[in-house]
Design an enzyme around this catalytic site. Structure first.
Site, PDB file in Angstrom:
ATOM      1  N   ARG A 159      18.391  58.512  39.009  1.00 25.82           N
ATOM      2  CA  ARG A 159      17.094  58.251  39.661  1.00 25.82           C
ATOM      3  C   ARG A 159      16.167  59.459  39.563  1.00 25.82           C
ATOM      4  O   ARG A 159      15.441  59.801  40.507  1.00 25.82           O
ATOM      5  CB  ARG A 159      17.258  57.881  41.143  1.00 25.82           C
ATOM      6  CG  ARG A 159      17.891  56.546  41.493  1.00 25.82           C
ATOM      7  CD  ARG A 159      17.189  55.365  40.882  1.00 25.82           C
ATOM      8  NE  ARG A 159      17.715  55.104  39.550  1.00 25.82           N
ATOM      9  CZ  ARG A 159      18.871  54.499  39.289  1.00 25.82           C
ATOM     10  NH1 ARG A 159      19.600  54.055  40.256  1.00 25.82           N
ATOM     11  NH2 ARG A 159      19.294  54.322  38.061  1.00 25.82           N
ATOM     12  N   SER A 202      15.324  50.208  47.135  1.00 19.94           N
ATOM     13  CA  SER A 202      16.169  51.127  47.911  1.00 19.94           C
ATOM     14  C   SER A 202      15.333  52.297  48.408  1.00 19.94           C
ATOM     15  O   SER A 202      14.663  52.957  47.607  1.00 19.94           O
ATOM     16  CB  SER A 202      17.300  51.677  47.040  1.00 19.94           C
ATOM     17  OG  SER A 202      18.087  50.608  46.569  1.00 19.94           O
ATOM     18  N   GLU A 248      14.246  57.791  47.828  1.00 21.39           N
ATOM     19  CA  GLU A 248      14.117  57.513  46.397  1.00 21.39           C
ATOM     20  C   GLU A 248      12.645  57.443  45.952  1.00 21.39           C
ATOM     21  O   GLU A 248      12.305  57.939  44.881  1.00 21.39           O
ATOM     22  CB  GLU A 248      14.827  56.187  46.066  1.00 21.39           C
ATOM     23  CG  GLU A 248      14.789  55.860  44.589  1.00 21.39           C
ATOM     24  CD  GLU A 248      15.536  54.579  44.253  1.00 21.39           C
ATOM     25  OE1 GLU A 248      16.753  54.496  44.550  1.00 21.39           O
ATOM     26  OE2 GLU A 248      14.917  53.667  43.697  1.00 21.39           O
TER      27      GLU A 248
END
Ligand SMILES: Cc1cc2nc3c(=O)[nH]c(=O)nc-3n(C[C@H](O)[C@H](O)[C@H](O)COP(=O)(O)OP(=O)(O)OC[C@H]3O[C@@H](n4cnc5c(N)ncnc54)[C@H](O)[C@@H]3O)c2cc1C
Length: 352
Positions: free
Chosen positions: A173, A250, A344
């Site tokens: 990520r 998320s 995130e």
């Protein structure tokens, strides 16, 4: 083909950036500029730099949390479109995709053409050009597996260059592009296999749903349909009528700790050992076991009723309330397990 910001503009206060984010949150922009071609996009960024004006690049708005006071600089809405094959051989094609292209349209196109490698990334909102930013991934695939070049305008050198995967520094990520305003991604090259079958299925839950074993290949369309079904059940496919999807997906990444830290935690939790001796712990497990279940409420916001990792705007929320909820969860997990959760999405004009 639909626009990358969907129909949100009819459901949010006039003039607010909420219209351009999947959370439907965020205050006004100083200046809002739409670019439908590369020249306009580059010129906007170049001019803002020479005027000393900060620029926020916004495409699908599905991975940003924008503060209630908005962004006082210039917001560049990237709306470039198109994709074309720029190289091919017996086994593969290289597809060059404009940054503003809707990601899921591209995946659908690839599946229809019999091009394999991104089918498990079906249903992820946003633009193709944003996928390298956080090395978008799901169900065992990530774009680092297929990206062969990123064509970006480099503000430091005032030049457009093709960046290799190594220069992109892809990680979980993350990439060289995340949390940096040096680059404007203009086009991305993906190398896809010419194959009626998917890439080997790596994700256990997906393999189970397909009735396959990890490592098997299945027909491309079957992989796409199954991923879309799994994602929809978790509120991970945008649906304007379903507030469980008014999110950034998320909110927290899965914490990655060293083996020593993992052993010291003595947790009876699922975990994934990495090749480098690190251990990834599912953030959803930590959050649930710290007492924050699905639907856990904040002020006009809540944890999704379908997925513990998604923080959602129920329609009357604010960015302040969303971040209050996120901090409550982070602090609860830290107090219970001593593990730190990190957001995130990219935070703009607000702090976590
Ligand atoms: C319901 C839902 C499910 C999701 N599921 C997943 C998932 O499974 N896996 C996953 O990885 N992500 C997931 N996401 C997050 C998000 O969809 C992806 O990160 C997506 O790639 C963001 O694209 P975007 O166009 O919306 O980017 P934006 O939100 O517009 O931008 C995100 C960041 O990238 C920068 N940026 C965008 N485009 C460019 C560009 N061309 N050049 C330079 N910088 C740029 C922006 O400035 C910002 O910092 C999900 C989000 C939602 C809402």
């Amino acid at each position: 083909m639909s626009d990358v910001s969907g129909d949100r503009q009819t459901a949010t206060p006039a003039g607010s950036l909420a219209a351009y984010t999947t959370l439907r949150l965020g205050g006004p922009a100083g200046i809002l500029t739409v670019a439908t071609d590369h020249d306009k996009a580059v010129e906007t960024v170049r001019k803002a730099a020479s005027d000393g004006r900060p620029v926020l690049i916004l495409a699908g708005g599905s991975n940003v949390v924008i503060g209630d006071d908005g962004f006082p600089g210039e917001v560049l809405l990237l709306r470039t479109r198109g994709s074309r094959v720029v190289a091919s051989d017996a086994g593969s094609v290289v597809l060059r995709v404009a940054a503003g292209e809707l990601w899921d349209d591209l995946v659908e196109h690839a599946v229809t053409q019999g091009w394999s490698g991104i089918e498990c990334l079906s249903g992820i909102p946003g633009s193709a050009g944003a996928t390298p930013i956080q090395n978008v991934g799901a169900y065992g695939q990530e774009v680092a597996h297929t990206i062969v070049a990123v064509h970006a305008y480099d503000r430091e050198g005032d030049t457009i260059r093709a960046m290799s995967p190594a220069e992109c520094e892809f990680a979980y990520r993350s990439s060289v592009f995340k949390h940096s305003d040096r680059y404007l991604v203009l086009e991305v090259d993906f190398r896809l296999a010419v194959s009626p079958g998917s890439a080997p299925i790596r994700y256990a839950e997906l393999a189970r749903s397909l009735g396959a074993e990890p490592g098997d290949r299945v027909p491309l369309q079957q992989a796409r349909d199954t991923v879309l079904k799994l994602r929809a059940g978790k509120g991970m496919v945008l649906d304007p009528d379903d507030r469980d999807t008014w999110s950034v997906g998320s909110f927290f990444t899965n914490p990655v700790v060293s083996t020593e830290v993992w052993q010291g935690l003595s947790l009876d939790a699922p975990h994934w050992p990495g090749e480098d001796g690190s251990v990834k712990i599912p953030a959803a497990w930590l959050i649930e076991h710290a007492g924050f279940g699905r639907g856990y409420p904040g002020a006009g916001v809540s944890i999704s009723t379908k997925h513990t990792l998604a923080l959602t705007n129920r329609g009357e929320g604010s960015t302040t309330a969303l971040l209050d909820l996120a901090r409550t969860i982070r602090d609860g997990v830290r107090a219970r397990f001593g593990v730190e959760l990190h957001p995130e999405p990219v935070l703009v004009g607000c702090e976590f």
